[in-house]
Every structure is written in C-alpha cells, then in structure tokens.
Design a protein around this motif. Sequence first.
Motif, PDB file in Angstrom:
ATOM      1  N   ALA A 285      -1.956  12.215 -14.754  1.00 24.13           N
ATOM      2  CA  ALA A 285      -3.273  11.640 -14.467  1.00 24.13           C
ATOM      3  C   ALA A 285      -3.230  10.122 -14.342  1.00 24.13           C
ATOM      4  O   ALA A 285      -4.095   9.520 -13.698  1.00 24.13           O
ATOM      5  N   ALA A 286      -2.230   9.493 -14.957  1.00 23.66           N
ATOM      6  CA  ALA A 286      -2.149   8.030 -14.960  1.00 23.66           C
ATOM      7  C   ALA A 286      -1.664   7.449 -13.633  1.00 23.66           C
ATOM      8  O   ALA A 286      -1.833   6.256 -13.378  1.00 23.66           O
ATOM      9  N   ALA A 287      -1.064   8.283 -12.779  1.00 21.76           N
ATOM     10  CA  ALA A 287      -0.495   7.792 -11.520  1.00 21.76           C
ATOM     11  C   ALA A 287      -1.582   7.433 -10.516  1.00 21.76           C
ATOM     12  O   ALA A 287      -2.626   8.086 -10.436  1.00 21.76           O
ATOM     13  N   ASP A 288      -1.323   6.384  -9.753  1.00 20.64           N
ATOM     14  CA  ASP A 288      -2.235   5.931  -8.702  1.00 20.64           C
ATOM     15  C   ASP A 288      -1.695   6.401  -7.360  1.00 20.64           C
ATOM     16  O   ASP A 288      -0.752   5.824  -6.819  1.00 20.64           O
ATOM     17  N   VAL A 289      -2.271   7.478  -6.835  1.00 19.70           N
ATOM     18  CA  VAL A 289      -1.821   8.060  -5.566  1.00 19.70           C
ATOM     19  C   VAL A 289      -3.026   8.270  -4.656  1.00 19.70           C
ATOM     20  O   VAL A 289      -4.169   8.290  -5.105  1.00 19.70           O
ATOM     21  N   SER A 290      -2.758   8.431  -3.363  1.00 20.73           N
ATOM     22  CA  SER A 290      -3.855   8.601  -2.403  1.00 20.73           C
ATOM     23  C   SER A 290      -4.372  10.028  -2.354  1.00 20.73           C
ATOM     24  O   SER A 290      -5.468  10.278  -1.839  1.00 20.73           O
ATOM     25  N   HIS A 291      -3.577  10.978  -2.895  1.00 17.85           N
ATOM     26  CA  HIS A 291      -3.982  12.397  -2.867  1.00 17.85           C
ATOM     27  C   HIS A 291      -3.423  13.086  -4.108  1.00 17.85           C
ATOM     28  O   HIS A 291      -2.244  12.901  -4.441  1.00 17.85           O
ATOM     29  N   PRO A 292      -4.238  13.880  -4.821  1.00 17.21           N
ATOM     30  CA  PRO A 292      -3.790  14.563  -6.043  1.00 17.21           C
ATOM     31  C   PRO A 292      -2.559  15.431  -5.861  1.00 17.21           C
ATOM     32  O   PRO A 292      -1.729  15.557  -6.765  1.00 17.21           O
ATOM     33  N   GLU A 448      -1.531  16.724  10.931  1.00 18.13           N
ATOM     34  CA  GLU A 448      -2.183  15.822  11.893  1.00 18.13           C
ATOM     35  C   GLU A 448      -1.480  14.469  11.960  1.00 18.13           C
ATOM     36  O   GLU A 448      -1.926  13.559  12.669  1.00 18.13           O
ATOM     37  N   GLY A 449      -0.384  14.341  11.195  1.00 19.94           N
ATOM     38  CA  GLY A 449       0.396  13.111  11.210  1.00 19.94           C
ATOM     39  C   GLY A 449      -0.187  11.991  10.364  1.00 19.94           C
ATOM     40  O   GLY A 449       0.185  10.825  10.540  1.00 19.94           O
ATOM     41  N   LYS A 450      -1.078  12.325   9.452  1.00 20.10           N
ATOM     42  CA  LYS A 450      -1.720  11.317   8.611  1.00 20.10           C
ATOM     43  C   LYS A 450      -1.022  11.198   7.261  1.00 20.10           C
ATOM     44  O   LYS A 450      -0.317  12.106   6.827  1.00 20.10           O
ATOM     45  N   ASN A 451      -1.257  10.055   6.606  1.00 17.06           N
ATOM     46  CA  ASN A 451      -0.889   9.923   5.209  1.00 17.06           C
ATOM     47  C   ASN A 451      -2.090  10.458   4.424  1.00 17.06           C
ATOM     48  O   ASN A 451      -3.147   9.821   4.399  1.00 17.06           O
ATOM     49  N   PRO A 452      -1.981  11.632   3.801  1.00 14.36           N
ATOM     50  CA  PRO A 452      -3.142  12.296   3.206  1.00 14.36           C
ATOM     51  C   PRO A 452      -3.918  11.428   2.223  1.00 14.36           C
ATOM     52  O   PRO A 452      -3.352  10.794   1.336  1.00 14.36           O
ATOM     53  N   VAL A 453      -5.234  11.405   2.412  1.00  6.22           N
ATOM     54  CA  VAL A 453      -6.156  10.706   1.511  1.00  6.22           C
ATOM     55  C   VAL A 453      -7.205  11.719   1.071  1.00  6.22           C
ATOM     56  O   VAL A 453      -7.806  12.398   1.903  1.00  6.22           O
ATOM     57  N   PHE A 454      -7.431  11.799  -0.215  1.00 11.15           N
ATOM     58  CA  PHE A 454      -8.300  12.848  -0.763  1.00 11.15           C
ATOM     59  C   PHE A 454      -9.726  12.353  -1.003  1.00 11.15           C
ATOM     60  O   PHE A 454      -9.948  11.209  -1.401  1.00 11.15           O
ATOM     61  N   LYS A 455     -10.687  13.238  -0.756  1.00 13.95           N
ATOM     62  CA  LYS A 455     -12.087  13.011  -1.094  1.00 13.95           C
ATOM     63  C   LYS A 455     -12.598  14.231  -1.851  1.00 13.95           C
ATOM     64  O   LYS A 455     -12.300  15.373  -1.478  1.00 13.95           O
ATOM     65  N   ALA A 456     -13.359  13.995  -2.908  1.00 12.87           N
ATOM     66  CA  ALA A 456     -13.838  15.088  -3.759  1.00 12.87           C
ATOM     67  C   ALA A 456     -14.658  16.104  -2.973  1.00 12.87           C
ATOM     68  O   ALA A 456     -14.661  17.304  -3.295  1.00 12.87           O
ATOM     69  N   SER A 457     -15.359  15.654  -1.953  1.00  9.24           N
ATOM     70  CA  SER A 457     -16.201  16.556  -1.161  1.00  9.24           C
ATOM     71  C   SER A 457     -15.384  17.636  -0.464  1.00  9.24           C
ATOM     72  O   SER A 457     -15.923  18.702  -0.121  1.00  9.24           O
ATOM     73  N   THR A 458     -14.095  17.385  -0.267  1.00  8.35           N
ATOM     74  CA  THR A 458     -13.219  18.340   0.410  1.00  8.35           C
ATOM     75  C   THR A 458     -13.153  19.660  -0.339  1.00  8.35           C
ATOM     76  O   THR A 458     -13.009  20.732   0.268  1.00  8.35           O
ATOM     77  N   VAL A 459     -13.229  19.605  -1.673  1.00  2.47           N
ATOM     78  CA  VAL A 459     -13.131  20.823  -2.498  1.00  2.47           C
ATOM     79  C   VAL A 459     -14.445  21.095  -3.227  1.00  2.47           C
ATOM     80  O   VAL A 459     -14.480  21.779  -4.254  1.00  2.47           O
ATOM     81  N   GLY A 460     -15.536  20.549  -2.702  1.00  2.00           N
ATOM     82  CA  GLY A 460     -16.857  20.826  -3.267  1.00  2.00           C
ATOM     83  C   GLY A 460     -17.130  20.163  -4.599  1.00  2.00           C
ATOM     84  O   GLY A 460     -17.956  20.665  -5.386  1.00  2.00           O
TER      85      GLY A 460
END
Length: 469
Positions: A285-292, A448-460
């Motif tokens: 949980a302490a890691a700073d990443v763009s996607h869980p 899609e060739g992206k560097n994955p970035v997560f948003k909470a809305s993606t999983v409701g």
Amino acid sequence: MEVFSNIIGAISGFMYSKLLIILLLGGGIYFTVATKFIQGRMFKEAISVIGEKPTKEGAVSSFQALMVLTASRVGTGNIVGVASAIGLGGYGAVFWMWLIAIVGGASAFVESTLAQIYKKKDDEGNYYGGPAYYIEAALHSRALAFLFAFSMLLTYAGGFNMLCAYNLQSTFSAYSFYDPKVSPIIIGAILAIIFGYCLLGGGKRIVKTTSTLVPIMGILYVLVSLFVLLTHANLIPEVFARIFAEAFDFQAIFGGFAGSCVMFGIKRGLYSNEAGVGSAPNAAAAADVSHPVKQGLVQMLSVFIDTLLLCSATALMCLCSGIEPNAEIAGAPYVQEALRTTLGDAGPIFITVAMILFAFTTLIGNIYYTDNLLAYMMKKVPSKSFMFGFRIVCSIIVFVGAISKMGLLWDISDVLMGIMAIINIPVILILHSVTLGALSDYTKQKQEGKNPVFKASTVGLEGKVDCWK
C-alpha cells in the motif's frame, strides 16, 4: 508449559491439516483460474514494472516496496524455515513449498492490488494501508478489521520475533563454546538489550549499517548456494528424484499427516513467502504507482523470488551436501553442517554472520509493521509513553524467545499466522471481483499502448476510496 505446548501443537495440527490446506490451496487455485494464470501470463510484465519510478519525487517506488518485503523475508524463512521443513518433513517438503508459492502468487496479487485500491494518504502525502483498511472500507466491519490488526500485532511483535530470536541464538550451537543451559540466556540478553536500544532511538547507526549489509549478504548467500550446487552437481538429479518421490508417497503422508512433508512444506512455505496471510499488503500500500495492478504484479513476483529462488537455493544446498536431514539438526544447524562439507569451518561462520544480519533486520522490520497497526487500532498515533512501554515489552519478548523451545515457538508462530490467513483469505475472496476489474482495466490500457492509469470509477468505487479520484 508442557500442557500449553500440547494445546498449541494440537491447534496448529488442526489448522494446517484441514482448514488452511483448503483455504490456501483452494483460494490460490481459484485466484489462479480467475486471473487466467496471471503468474505465468504476466510474469514478464511484472519484471518490467519493477523499474518504474514513482509519480512523486521521494515517494516509495515499487522496487523499494519489493525490497522491504524481500529483506524482511530473507533469512529466518529462507534459511531456517526451509531447513526446518526438510529436517522434519523430508525431501518431499520442498515440492509442497514450491506448490504453495506457485498458487500463492495469485493470492499475493489479489491482496496487494486490493491494498493499493483502498490505500490512504497522510498529511505529508505518504501512502499507507493493508487488510485492516480494505476490510473496514469495503466490508464496513471495524470489528473484523480490528481483529485482523490485533492478530497481526501478536504475530509480528510476538510469535515471529520470538522465533527470530531463537533462530539467531541457535546458530551458535555449532560452536564448542555453546552451552544449551547458559548460552541462550546470555545471547538472548545481549540481543534484547541491543534490540531495545535500537527501538528506543539510540541505535540508528546499527539499524542503518545492518540494513545496508543485508542485500549484500543476500547476494553472497545465493552465490555460496550456487557454489555448493556446482561442486555437488552429480547429486542434483538424485535429489530432484527424491523430492518428487517423497512428495507423492501418499502411504507415508496419510499414515502420519501431522508430521508429513505436505504439512511442513505448507507451513514453512507460508512462513517464508506469506502469500495470502495479509502482511505483504501493508508494504504494498505504501508504493506510489499509477495503477494498483502494477504493485500487485510486483508482490506476486516477490513470492517467486522468495520461494522459488531463495528457498530452493537453501533446499538444494542442504540436500546436495550429502547430509541426510533429521529432526536433531533441523533449522540453522542443518544449513551450517551442509556448508561445512564444502567450505570447512568457514561455512558455519558464514551462516552465523548472515543470520545475525538477517534476523536483526527482521526483528526491527516486524516492529515497523506493529507501529502502523497500533495507530490503526487506537485511531491515532500512540503517545510516547505508551510506545516506550510497548517497546520495552517487545524487547522482553525477544529475550523469552531466545530461551524457549523450538517446537513451541514454531507452533505459536504457525497458529498466529494461520489466524491472519483465516481472516484475510475469505475477505479477498469476497472482494476479488474488484481486483479482476482493475486487472481488466490494466490489460485494456496496455493493449491500447498506454501506460495504465487507474481511476476508482473504473471498478465502481468512485467516492468510496481515498485515492484514485
């Protein structure tokens, strides 16, 4: 004490012969199927993720979180745990350690991804979290979350640190000056004093020095293991044959399951890699990443490094030494004797130095976990006077562990660790659909060739988690 020891032993036997085998193997297999064998399918991706830098300068990276876990595991689990499993369970225990690691990789992925999704941020912008936080946030059960935090507190400050202290002092049993009646008391007292001194803030230089030396010693340990294997290469085929033969000797297994290779392989494998137990998510949980999912993959890789690489190094080094495993030398003495056959008197000394470094940093690292747990349980940072008393008690526990009996300490650790798993695995089974949703999102963005970035809305979960807005 004998009655207490028998009760703890009976509880441990029940947990690992019935309940935890179903939970660990069943849960791991289910997660493996649900993630479409993520351990193999995304292994290459996991390696590539390790090198990514955090999004904020100075934040904890995926690699740093991986190193925290790996450093705390190397030593007590990879050396003593493996040697104990082989000494008590025989060659076949190695196979069951491998199996619990392979299926456990999926469990580690699920729990660590959940820890990232439900993580929190403090006033200084640092992240924290773990099972207690995702239990309360997702299941709305403060009582269950508190029970998990309390069981983890007992496991790390109590069971694991007592066992770690014993393992450290037991490495000195290979020397002529060791007196089983006096030496554990002296070594335990010295260790407890140094440990307490460091906990109370006076030993920062000691902690920094040992933490710096541990990765170096870890690399040396692997190199020494490889040297032993190369010098005994002719024995490797025979060793592998015995591992698989004894792993599937069902007549011997069911004839005495409590002392079988399956039981010890699962116990020590779980103690070593901690997959599904719920400890790794606290660091994840302490890691700073763009996607869980990125941190989930890193923690999955950590299980493989821990068991399939480091544990296998110890196992093969011991089994290829020509010394037949038995209960009398189970643990550090077995590794020392194995190295003596190749390196002479320098072998036991090398293991002693390695164990002092590994065990000491593990003791300190375990208390790092408990500081976060206490803050969660008390809903605030504990007062200085409380922490002073708590750390004195932790030091006394270390001394008690050094002078206790090995069998009792293993049983206490197994039971406490088992309680954590009994709480955590059903929880991540309930919540795993959130992880699968995040995994699907990650995979889609990669395609899609992206560097994955997560948003909470993606999983409701929009508005239901503190981060990922």
